[in-house]
Design a protein around this motif. Sequence first.
Motif, PDB file in Angstrom:
ATOM      1  N   SER A  55      -9.996  56.860-115.115  1.00 31.78           N
ATOM      2  CA  SER A  55      -9.180  56.384-116.217  1.00 31.78           C
ATOM      3  C   SER A  55     -10.116  56.045-117.359  1.00 31.78           C
ATOM      4  O   SER A  55     -11.328  56.160-117.242  1.00 31.78           O
ATOM      5  N   GLU A  56      -9.519  55.611-118.433  1.00 32.04           N
ATOM      6  CA  GLU A  56     -10.310  55.163-119.575  1.00 32.04           C
ATOM      7  C   GLU A  56     -11.234  54.027-119.154  1.00 32.04           C
ATOM      8  O   GLU A  56     -12.327  53.859-119.676  1.00 32.04           O
ATOM      9  N   TYR A  57     -10.792  53.233-118.204  1.00 33.53           N
ATOM     10  CA  TYR A  57     -11.522  52.025-117.846  1.00 33.53           C
ATOM     11  C   TYR A  57     -12.373  52.148-116.593  1.00 33.53           C
ATOM     12  O   TYR A  57     -13.396  51.511-116.455  1.00 33.53           O
ATOM     13  N   GLN A  58     -11.904  52.927-115.640  1.00 31.47           N
ATOM     14  CA  GLN A  58     -12.561  52.863-114.344  1.00 31.47           C
ATOM     15  C   GLN A  58     -12.344  54.120-113.503  1.00 31.47           C
ATOM     16  O   GLN A  58     -11.559  54.986-113.826  1.00 31.47           O
ATOM     17  N   ASN A  59     -13.114  54.145-112.412  1.00 29.36           N
ATOM     18  CA  ASN A  59     -13.043  55.231-111.449  1.00 29.36           C
ATOM     19  C   ASN A  59     -12.273  54.721-110.240  1.00 29.36           C
ATOM     20  O   ASN A  59     -12.461  53.581-109.817  1.00 29.36           O
ATOM     21  N   ILE A  60     -11.421  55.548-109.675  1.00 28.82           N
ATOM     22  CA  ILE A  60     -10.554  55.080-108.594  1.00 28.82           C
ATOM     23  C   ILE A  60     -10.535  56.096-107.455  1.00 28.82           C
ATOM     24  O   ILE A  60     -10.432  57.298-107.699  1.00 28.82           O
ATOM     25  N   VAL A  61     -10.680  55.601-106.240  1.00 27.87           N
ATOM     26  CA  VAL A  61     -10.757  56.468-105.074  1.00 27.87           C
ATOM     27  C   VAL A  61      -9.902  55.882-103.965  1.00 27.87           C
ATOM     28  O   VAL A  61      -9.856  54.667-103.777  1.00 27.87           O
ATOM     29  N   LEU A  62      -9.231  56.756-103.240  1.00 22.55           N
ATOM     30  CA  LEU A  62      -8.506  56.316-102.050  1.00 22.55           C
ATOM     31  C   LEU A  62      -9.218  56.891-100.829  1.00 22.55           C
ATOM     32  O   LEU A  62      -9.292  58.105-100.654  1.00 22.55           O
ATOM     33  N   LEU A  63      -9.780  56.002-100.021  1.00 21.47           N
ATOM     34  CA  LEU A  63     -10.509  56.408 -98.826  1.00 21.47           C
ATOM     35  C   LEU A  63      -9.628  56.299 -97.602  1.00 21.47           C
ATOM     36  O   LEU A  63      -8.718  55.476 -97.561  1.00 21.47           O
ATOM     37  N   ASP A  64      -9.947  57.081 -96.601  1.00 23.06           N
ATOM     38  CA  ASP A  64      -9.355  56.866 -95.283  1.00 23.06           C
ATOM     39  C   ASP A  64     -10.484  56.355 -94.384  1.00 23.06           C
ATOM     40  O   ASP A  64     -11.295  57.129 -93.889  1.00 23.06           O
ATOM     41  N   THR A  65     -10.568  55.031 -94.242  1.00 23.96           N
ATOM     42  CA  THR A  65     -11.617  54.453 -93.406  1.00 23.96           C
ATOM     43  C   THR A  65     -11.153  54.402 -91.958  1.00 23.96           C
ATOM     44  O   THR A  65      -9.966  54.279 -91.679  1.00 23.96           O
ATOM     45  N   ASP A 133       0.024  45.830-116.350  1.00 22.89           N
ATOM     46  CA  ASP A 133      -1.345  46.250-116.043  1.00 22.89           C
ATOM     47  C   ASP A 133      -1.897  47.065-117.209  1.00 22.89           C
ATOM     48  O   ASP A 133      -1.174  47.858-117.830  1.00 22.89           O
ATOM     49  N   ILE A 134      -3.168  46.929-117.469  1.00 18.30           N
ATOM     50  CA  ILE A 134      -3.773  47.582-118.635  1.00 18.30           C
ATOM     51  C   ILE A 134      -4.075  49.058-118.377  1.00 18.30           C
ATOM     52  O   ILE A 134      -4.197  49.846-119.299  1.00 18.30           O
ATOM     53  N   ASP A 135      -4.156  49.448-117.092  1.00 18.75           N
ATOM     54  CA  ASP A 135      -4.695  50.774-116.781  1.00 18.75           C
ATOM     55  C   ASP A 135      -3.621  51.700-116.211  1.00 18.75           C
ATOM     56  O   ASP A 135      -3.317  51.666-115.021  1.00 18.75           O
ATOM     57  N   LYS A 136      -3.094  52.546-117.067  1.00 14.76           N
ATOM     58  CA  LYS A 136      -2.010  53.439-116.656  1.00 14.76           C
ATOM     59  C   LYS A 136      -2.432  54.373-115.530  1.00 14.76           C
ATOM     60  O   LYS A 136      -1.654  54.663-114.611  1.00 14.76           O
ATOM     61  N   GLU A 137      -3.670  54.832-115.570  1.00 16.90           N
ATOM     62  CA  GLU A 137      -4.112  55.789-114.568  1.00 16.90           C
ATOM     63  C   GLU A 137      -4.173  55.148-113.180  1.00 16.90           C
ATOM     64  O   GLU A 137      -3.815  55.772-112.183  1.00 16.90           O
ATOM     65  N   VAL A 138      -4.624  53.904-113.126  1.00 12.82           N
ATOM     66  CA  VAL A 138      -4.649  53.221-111.830  1.00 12.82           C
ATOM     67  C   VAL A 138      -3.226  53.063-111.306  1.00 12.82           C
ATOM     68  O   VAL A 138      -2.939  53.314-110.136  1.00 12.82           O
ATOM     69  N   VAL A 139      -2.345  52.653-112.175  1.00 13.32           N
ATOM     70  CA  VAL A 139      -0.942  52.478-111.765  1.00 13.32           C
ATOM     71  C   VAL A 139      -0.371  53.810-111.263  1.00 13.32           C
ATOM     72  O   VAL A 139       0.247  53.877-110.196  1.00 13.32           O
ATOM     73  N   ASP A 140      -0.611  54.870-112.018  1.00 13.44           N
ATOM     74  CA  ASP A 140      -0.080  56.181-111.617  1.00 13.44           C
ATOM     75  C   ASP A 140      -0.670  56.639-110.288  1.00 13.44           C
ATOM     76  O   ASP A 140       0.025  57.194-109.433  1.00 13.44           O
ATOM     77  N   PHE A 141      -1.982  56.402-110.129  1.00 12.89           N
ATOM     78  CA  PHE A 141      -2.657  56.776-108.886  1.00 12.89           C
ATOM     79  C   PHE A 141      -2.030  56.049-107.703  1.00 12.89           C
ATOM     80  O   PHE A 141      -1.728  56.648-106.675  1.00 12.89           O
ATOM     81  N   CYS A 142      -1.826  54.739-107.856  1.00 11.43           N
ATOM     82  CA  CYS A 142      -1.287  53.949-106.745  1.00 11.43           C
ATOM     83  C   CYS A 142       0.167  54.310-106.472  1.00 11.43           C
ATOM     84  O   CYS A 142       0.588  54.407-105.324  1.00 11.43           O
ATOM     85  N   ARG A 143       0.925  54.515-107.540  1.00  9.11           N
ATOM     86  CA  ARG A 143       2.329  54.902-107.378  1.00  9.11           C
ATOM     87  C   ARG A 143       2.416  56.200-106.570  1.00  9.11           C
ATOM     88  O   ARG A 143       3.284  56.370-105.725  1.00  9.11           O
ATOM     89  N   LYS A 144       1.470  57.091-106.834  1.00  9.23           N
ATOM     90  CA  LYS A 144       1.505  58.399-106.195  1.00  9.23           C
ATOM     91  C   LYS A 144       1.027  58.348-104.743  1.00  9.23           C
ATOM     92  O   LYS A 144       1.596  58.985-103.868  1.00  9.23           O
TER      93      LYS A 144
END
Lengths: 335, 335, 335, 335
Positions: A55-65, A133-144
């Motif tokens: 996103s504009e603000y940050q990098n986001i990853v979903l891991l399977d630990t 929330d300020i970060d649309k991409e994080v929200v979209d990522f989590c929603r998805k």
Amino acid sequence: MGTEAVEIMKSNGLQVDFHLISNQKMENSFWFEEEIDDDLKWSFALNSVLHEGTSEYQNIVLLDTKHFGKALVIDGKMQSAEADEFIYHECLIHPALLSHPCPKTVFIMGGGEGSAARECLKHKAIEKVVMCDIDKEVVDFCRKYLTANHEAFNHKKLNLVINDAKAELLEREDKFDIIVGDLADPVEGGPCYQLYTKSFYEQILKPRLNDNGIFVTQAGPAGIYTHKVVFTSIYNTLRQVFKYVVAYTAHVPSFADTWGWVMASDLPLLLIQAEEMDKRIEERTGGDLFYLNGASFLSSTVMNKTVSHSLLKETHVYTEEDARFIHGHGIAYRG
Amino acid sequence: MGTEAVEIMKSNGLQVDFHLISNQKMENSFWFEEEIDDDLKWSFALNSVLHEGTSEYQNIVLLDTKHFGKALVIDGKMQSAEADEFIYHECLIHPALLSHPCPKTVFIMGGGEGSAARECLKHKAIEKVVMCDIDKEVVDFCRKYLTANHEAFNHKKLNLVINDAKAELLEREDKFDIIVGDLADPVEGGPCYQLYTKSFYEQILKPRLNDNGIFVTQAGPAGIYTHKVVFTSIYNTLRQVFKYVVAYTAHVPSFADTWGWVMASDLPLLLIQAEEMDKRIEERTGGDLFYLNGASFLSSTVMNKTVSHSLLKETHVYTEEDARFIHGHGIAYRG
Amino acid sequence: MGTEAVEIMKSNGLQVDFHLISNQKMENSFWFEEEIDDDLKWSFALNSVLHEGTSEYQNIVLLDTKHFGKALVIDGKMQSAEADEFIYHECLIHPALLSHPCPKTVFIMGGGEGSAARECLKHKAIEKVVMCDIDKEVVDFCRKYLTANHEAFNHKKLNLVINDAKAELLEREDKFDIIVGDLADPVEGGPCYQLYTKSFYEQILKPRLNDNGIFVTQAGPAGIYTHKVVFTSIYNTLRQVFKYVVAYTAHVPSFADTWGWVMASDLPLLLIQAEEMDKRIEERTGGDLFYLNGASFLSSTVMNKTVSHSLLKETHVYTEEDARFIHGHGIAYRG
Amino acid sequence: MGTEAVEIMKSNGLQVDFHLISNQKMENSFWFEEEIDDDLKWSFALNSVLHEGTSEYQNIVLLDTKHFGKALVIDGKMQSAEADEFIYHECLIHPALLSHPCPKTVFIMGGGEGSAARECLKHKAIEKVVMCDIDKEVVDFCRKYLTANHEAFNHKKLNLVINDAKAELLEREDKFDIIVGDLADPVEGGPCYQLYTKSFYEQILKPRLNDNGIFVTQAGPAGIYTHKVVFTSIYNTLRQVFKYVVAYTAHVPSFADTWGWVMASDLPLLLIQAEEMDKRIEERTGGDLFYLNGASFLSSTVMNKTVSHSLLKETHVYTEEDARFIHGHGIAYRG
């Protein structure tokens, strides 16, 4: 993540659909390493990296630990893990909602992961949850990708706003029964520390609370050696602004620490007994909690001698000029 | 180990004399890796390896870790760390001694590290502490190198016996006010699991307790996903043998988990209030505790919903034929 | 270190007396992590940390690694490992001594570990080996603990001087058949880079060489992606000062890279054939080498296409004003 | 992967299109750990996991490592890395093709990654390359994701067969100028060891070679302590079947070892000089190699004293009844 964890998750209604791509031949070659501190590492074996985004603000990853199930990592820091995020989010949401006689409206600062909203929406009488929330991409990522929160993201009572929480509260004219701080810890150079100051609480946040409203915020690590970093300061700062302030803690295994929250109001808190709280949980949510009940919440407000003492003796008040930060390896962002 | 940790240790009366051989140039090249589970690692940067030794039974090492200070490692598993062993040992010793009206004699099964004895000896009225550990070399190693326990090891009230705790209790004819289980967790193939069975408690241990005597034992990990491994079974087994049984927990940071203890007696427990307990701490020990006070002890007996539920529902009873074990990477030995 | 390694070490005359303190129960909990680069780690399981020491200049540790035997670590960087230091030291010493018609005197810049002197002293006709190291504590540490070099340290032909190599060469009036550079790589801010400059070679070193004398120096990593860091520059700098310059390389497993050396003289080098070199090894040393023979030395002077090309095309010359450095995680010290 | 690596890759005609998802904030939290041996680990920081797949036989992953670029991992073992796979594949293919007077047909056993075929197809006179790999999913994965091999996979001279190499050679009636073994190392329980036996070479492989044909195979690790695992046995086994056998080695950085290959024929090998080989490279391929030239190939056939000695003294011959294996952590699959 042991069988038992999966059992709890399932009984918890959380969807467990791991992408078990690895087989027994490739055991534990991939690791996610969290630097808890410069001299302490916490390493999770991975099944796979499920999704990545920026996103504009940050990098986001979903891991399977393997140990803690799906884990959300933002800018290299683990934010929440499927196996125990319910501890963090139950503690963040329910004590405030249960302490309030009849909460109808909630404003969540941050919370883009969706779990805070999910917990709010368990309360049937809630009429509106604003998640800002300020970060649309994080929200979209989590929603998805966070299947456990699909229902919450699609809930008709959820009102999602992409904005800076401070700006949003300044602009709005409506008031709320509950305001929730599900923000990143105050990190030097980060934007969030302004949302932990006395002036913010006094001039911006409190005016948006109804008269008997309650504010609750995550308050950073609260372990025997980490509670003075920000937890005691947040507690003491809120004591300058509200008549009644209650701190409480819980051990969150995937954070490798005990975590803290602080609840504040001009309404007297902690007046209800464990039995009354259990009754409210049953009546208001249908009983759908896994970590908290009345007795354990009350127990979580009583800390060990060292931490209790520090809370009482803390004199630091957060101001824009005199902030305290989680340096380096703290949780850089929460939601 | 941060400055604050050192401060607490110093105020704690524990000697802090790290052998700080490393300088800024060799930062974090040496690590001790603890496998918490197959898929979860906990890694400590080391300043140095202070001492090593071997015994008939096990290998023993004293590390100087950067984060948790000196740490005792037996057979590759961390047993206790200078920075937070006081949490484990205060919880093991003081609740039982404070619940008893006037304890004079203590028998410690295991405890070779010396810390359990050190905590007992803070109670001025104690007349005799028998520490019965099977491994002379471990005891000698700890006596020599754990400076925090020097005074306890040399105390005239300490009666050190090198023997198997079961054999010793069978042979003795004297009775004790308090018996402490500071033993390794029940590990498959290990000798200790016999010291967790109903028949041992009933036929060997209980006969050596005075009428109003109290038994307390460490009871393994008690986290949200680890409490069913042995904690609930130990609790339920003791409920078969004693009228009153109390379980309590605390987060021990260096163990990366919440830990459990169980206290049992035919004397009603938990009757005293927090204020009375604080008064007893002050009167009996001079107030020299860092983790426990009356309120926090009572709080530690109230667990979260999931763990509370598991304790109530547990039906397993430890017998020689039907034991439960900490597999693989549990703490292999204590004391 | 496998059985085979131990076999080679034993046949090598190196004493193998590991302090095998660990048993099968504590497998691989202790690790030494070498950062080969920011994004590449090389981790050695440890049996124990045998000795530690500090000097005015650096920190020094002797490890017992499971894979490579005893390893000397200075300021957190591995300097040499028992299992394969013979590769490094045979390549450093014998090509120059064997290329010389009749070497009698050797001056070693650095070399405090003692292994370079040990290899020199295998040549029976050698009359004097001056080892000039700046760090007395490192020399004392190695003399005490590196059993493989005990004989060399006590050899009557060894003349040990504690001094800066540059100052020592400036002060001395005697000349040498062979001068050896067993120094740290040129690291920014380190003292050693001055000992790699054209002016040092021309004005200070060369005047101390006899007419047909040979200079040889270790020349840093020479791998397919690391050879341009300093190796090609050292080669090209020596080409400005000597008529004949020969570079050669070998893979040193414990360094996780191919290493380079450069030999330089006004005497034509590489004129002797493999058979003649084998004959000289037999006659002069009794045949006591394990890595080098005539054929393999000649082969080691022929590099792959990429490295050969880089050596030919290099234009950089080391001067005090224009040095090249191994940044960060290079070997910080040798000698 | 340094700038220089990227430069070489680009000049190498290999496409460099890293998916640089990570930013400076999430530095080195993800690692791929290769166990080189039980007591030695090689850890690569990751940018991302690009693709994952499974087949009937194995698990396959394409990593984006920071140090070595894209890396292909099969069943948890690294097979090849973008930054240095050219070393392995140039050594596998070109010495045999250049030693042959006029090779027109090649049969590759394994080689599903496509790089061996890519190197063969650099020889303009080649008329047919048969690549016979047992695992369709691996081939499809590599065809799809290894951009450096796209052209080779689509080349009209490439004849791709999905079959067991032994079965395929048994069934076919055509003969080849060159047969290449780009197979997994002989691992206990794995299918490949049968493709390293004397009877296979004699009865199945050799009958499919033209009269002056050449066989070449990868031959496992060839380091100072690893060359006896399988390298010397493969060499000695081929000496039982062919008149002329040549072994050669090269250090492959990403394997953290020196690697070995063996070339065998009834045609005398090594008769051509370096200059002639350079001429053939230029004429036949246009000069498009990065590791090998005539001089460096000849140099790579001369090994150090220890390895040379082992090759000469080896007496083991691979048979179905008496195989040698790379245990545990060897490269589990190639091709």
